[in-house]
Write an enzyme that holds these catalytic residues in place. Structure first.
Site, PDB file in Angstrom:
ATOM      1  N   GLY A  99      32.800  56.892  36.309  1.00  0.00           N
ATOM      2  CA  GLY A  99      34.394  57.213  36.219  1.00  0.00           C
ATOM      3  C   GLY A  99      35.029  58.268  37.611  1.00  0.00           C
ATOM      4  N   SER A 100      34.182  57.864  38.703  1.00  0.00           N
ATOM      5  CA  SER A 100      34.492  58.616  40.031  1.00  0.00           C
ATOM      6  C   SER A 100      36.092  58.259  40.211  1.00  0.00           C
ATOM      7  CB  SER A 100      33.557  58.520  40.908  1.00  0.00           C
ATOM      8  OG  SER A 100      33.424  57.259  41.743  1.00  0.00           O
ATOM      9  N   ASN A 101      36.436  56.909  40.081  1.00  0.00           N
ATOM     10  CA  ASN A 101      37.629  56.621  40.460  1.00  0.00           C
ATOM     11  C   ASN A 101      38.579  57.223  39.600  1.00  0.00           C
ATOM     12  OD1 ASN A 101      37.853  54.208  42.787  1.00  0.00           O
ATOM     13  ND2 ASN A 101      35.775  53.728  41.684  1.00  0.00           N
TER      14      ASN A 101
ATOM     15  N   MET B   4      33.355  47.084  32.778  1.00  0.00           N
ATOM     16  CA  MET B   4      32.409  46.032  33.000  1.00  0.00           C
ATOM     17  C   MET B   4      32.366  44.909  31.951  1.00  0.00           C
ATOM     18  SD  MET B   4      31.173  47.133  35.764  1.00  0.00           S
ATOM     19  CE  MET B   4      29.615  46.421  36.308  1.00  0.00           C
ATOM     20  N   ARG B   5      33.687  44.457  31.741  1.00  0.00           N
ATOM     21  CA  ARG B   5      34.055  43.510  30.722  1.00  0.00           C
ATOM     22  C   ARG B   5      34.890  42.522  31.259  1.00  0.00           C
ATOM     23  NH1 ARG B   5      32.314  43.397  25.664  1.00  0.00           N
ATOM     24  NH2 ARG B   5      34.289  42.120  24.813  1.00  0.00           N
ATOM     25  N   LEU B   6      35.058  41.292  31.152  1.00  0.00           N
ATOM     26  CA  LEU B   6      36.034  40.332  31.555  1.00  0.00           C
ATOM     27  C   LEU B   6      36.930  40.351  30.294  1.00  0.00           C
ATOM     28  CD1 LEU B   6      34.525  36.879  32.860  1.00  0.00           C
ATOM     29  CD2 LEU B   6      35.972  38.504  33.810  1.00  0.00           C
TER      30      LEU B   6
ATOM     31  N   ASN C  48      42.599  46.165  39.003  1.00  0.00           N
ATOM     32  CA  ASN C  48      41.194  46.453  38.948  1.00  0.00           C
ATOM     33  C   ASN C  48      40.593  46.740  40.524  1.00  0.00           C
ATOM     34  OD1 ASN C  48      38.631  46.412  38.258  1.00  0.00           O
ATOM     35  ND2 ASN C  48      38.130  44.121  39.016  1.00  0.00           N
TER      36      ASN C  48
ATOM     37  N   HIS D  36      37.486  46.376  43.205  1.00  0.00           N
ATOM     38  CA  HIS D  36      36.103  46.002  43.501  1.00  0.00           C
ATOM     39  C   HIS D  36      35.574  46.036  44.646  1.00  0.00           C
ATOM     40  CE1 HIS D  36      33.149  42.700  42.820  1.00  0.00           C
ATOM     41  NE2 HIS D  36      33.591  42.335  44.231  1.00  0.00           N
TER      42      HIS D  36
HETATM   43  C1  GRF Z   1      33.395  50.816  41.417  1.00  0.00           C
HETATM   44  O1  GRF Z   1      32.572  51.032  42.795  1.00  0.00           O
HETATM   45  C2  GRF Z   1      34.262  49.674  41.397  1.00  0.00           C
HETATM   46  O2  GRF Z   1      34.484  49.059  42.640  1.00  0.00           O
HETATM   47  C3  GRF Z   1      33.432  48.711  40.567  1.00  0.00           C
HETATM   48  O3  GRF Z   1      32.765  49.684  39.547  1.00  0.00           O
HETATM   49  C4  GRF Z   1      32.769  51.011  40.487  1.00  0.00           C
HETATM   50  C5  GRF Z   1      33.095  52.131  39.396  1.00  0.00           C
HETATM   51  O4  GRF Z   1      32.427  53.440  40.010  1.00  0.00           O
HETATM   52  N1  GRF Z   1      34.479  48.212  39.943  1.00  0.00           N
HETATM   53  P1  GRF Z   1      33.105  54.701  39.032  1.00  0.00           P
HETATM   54  O5  GRF Z   1      32.565  54.595  37.576  1.00  0.00           O
HETATM   55  O6  GRF Z   1      34.761  54.915  39.134  1.00  0.00           O
HETATM   56  O7  GRF Z   1      32.519  55.765  39.786  1.00  0.00           O
END
Ligand code: GRF
Length: 202
Positions: free
Chosen positions: A12-14, A91-93, A108, A110
């Site tokens: 969840g760093s994003n 991590m799901r489609l 999303n 990536h």
């Molecule tokens: C990120 O690298 C993103 O590109 C990928 O999953 C990772 C998620 O990182 N889809 P975080 O959980 O937000 O730290």
């Protein structure tokens, strides 16, 4: 005020970066009102709770099919009047029905320059292939895997001594800057989609 739901399976760093951008005004007129995970142990849920954001876990094993799983999620998101679904390490489609319910309202991120290295091992695959430049991509989600219209991309040189960890660390830093930018553009209505091209009018 746009209502954002963040979907996350892991660290969840994003999510944290998006919350910081909202707090310091880089994203205005939007709030993360919900964090959803498919994994009870996702640290993203702890981060959400620290920010007093409601969380909800949808466990795949509680549903008979992907369709049923996504239908439950769609109903919940609609009941919560969610405007934008932000996948951050989810991590799901999702099913075509989910895409149709939120068309061009699911983003999303990536960790590669799509369409190169889609899938769950973007950083490792790019490193193993030996590319000299990689980066990250924010895109809308369509029915494919990492195939939707690209909103923002930024490149990053691969260093000769890079490992998956060192490269991932620099890509993460890039993601944390790029994702809030893309969300801000969407909230301000600056993204026009023509076919599979996103045109940004600043
Ligand atoms: C990120 O690298 C993103 O590109 C990928 O999953 C990772 C998620 O990182 N889809 P975080 O959980 O937000 O730290």
């Amino acid at each position: 005020m746009k209502r954002i739901a963040v979907l996350a399976s892991g660290n969840g760093s994003n999510l944290e970066a998006i919350l910081a951008a909202i707090a310091d005004g880089r994203i205005q007129n939007a709030r993360v009102v919900l964090v959803i995970s498919d994994k009870e142990e996702a640290y993203a849920l702890v981060r959400a709770q620290k920010h007093n954001i409601p969380t909800r876990v949808f466990r795949p094993q509680d549903y008979p099919s992907r369709e049923a799983y996504d239908r439950a999620m769609i109903e919940f998101l609609q009941a919560e009047a969610i405007d934008l679904v932000v996948m951050a390490g989810f991590m799901r489609l999702v099913t075509p029905e989910f895409v149709a319910a939120f068309r061009h309202r699911i983003m999303n991120i990536h960790p590669s320059l799509l369409p190169a290295f889609p899938g769950t091992r973007g950083v490792a695959d790019a490193l193993a292939y030996g590319v000299k430049v990689t980066g990250c991509t924010v895109h809308f989600v369509d029915e494919g895997m990492d195939t939707g219209p690209i909103i923002l991309q930024e490149a990053l040189p691969v260093r000769p001594d890079d490992t998956v960890d060192s490269l991932q660390e620099r890509i993460h830093a890039l993601e944390h800057r790029l994702y809030p930018q893309a969300i801000d553009l969407w909230v301000r209505g600056k993204i026009k989609i023509r076919g599979r091209r996103c045109c940004i009018d600043e």
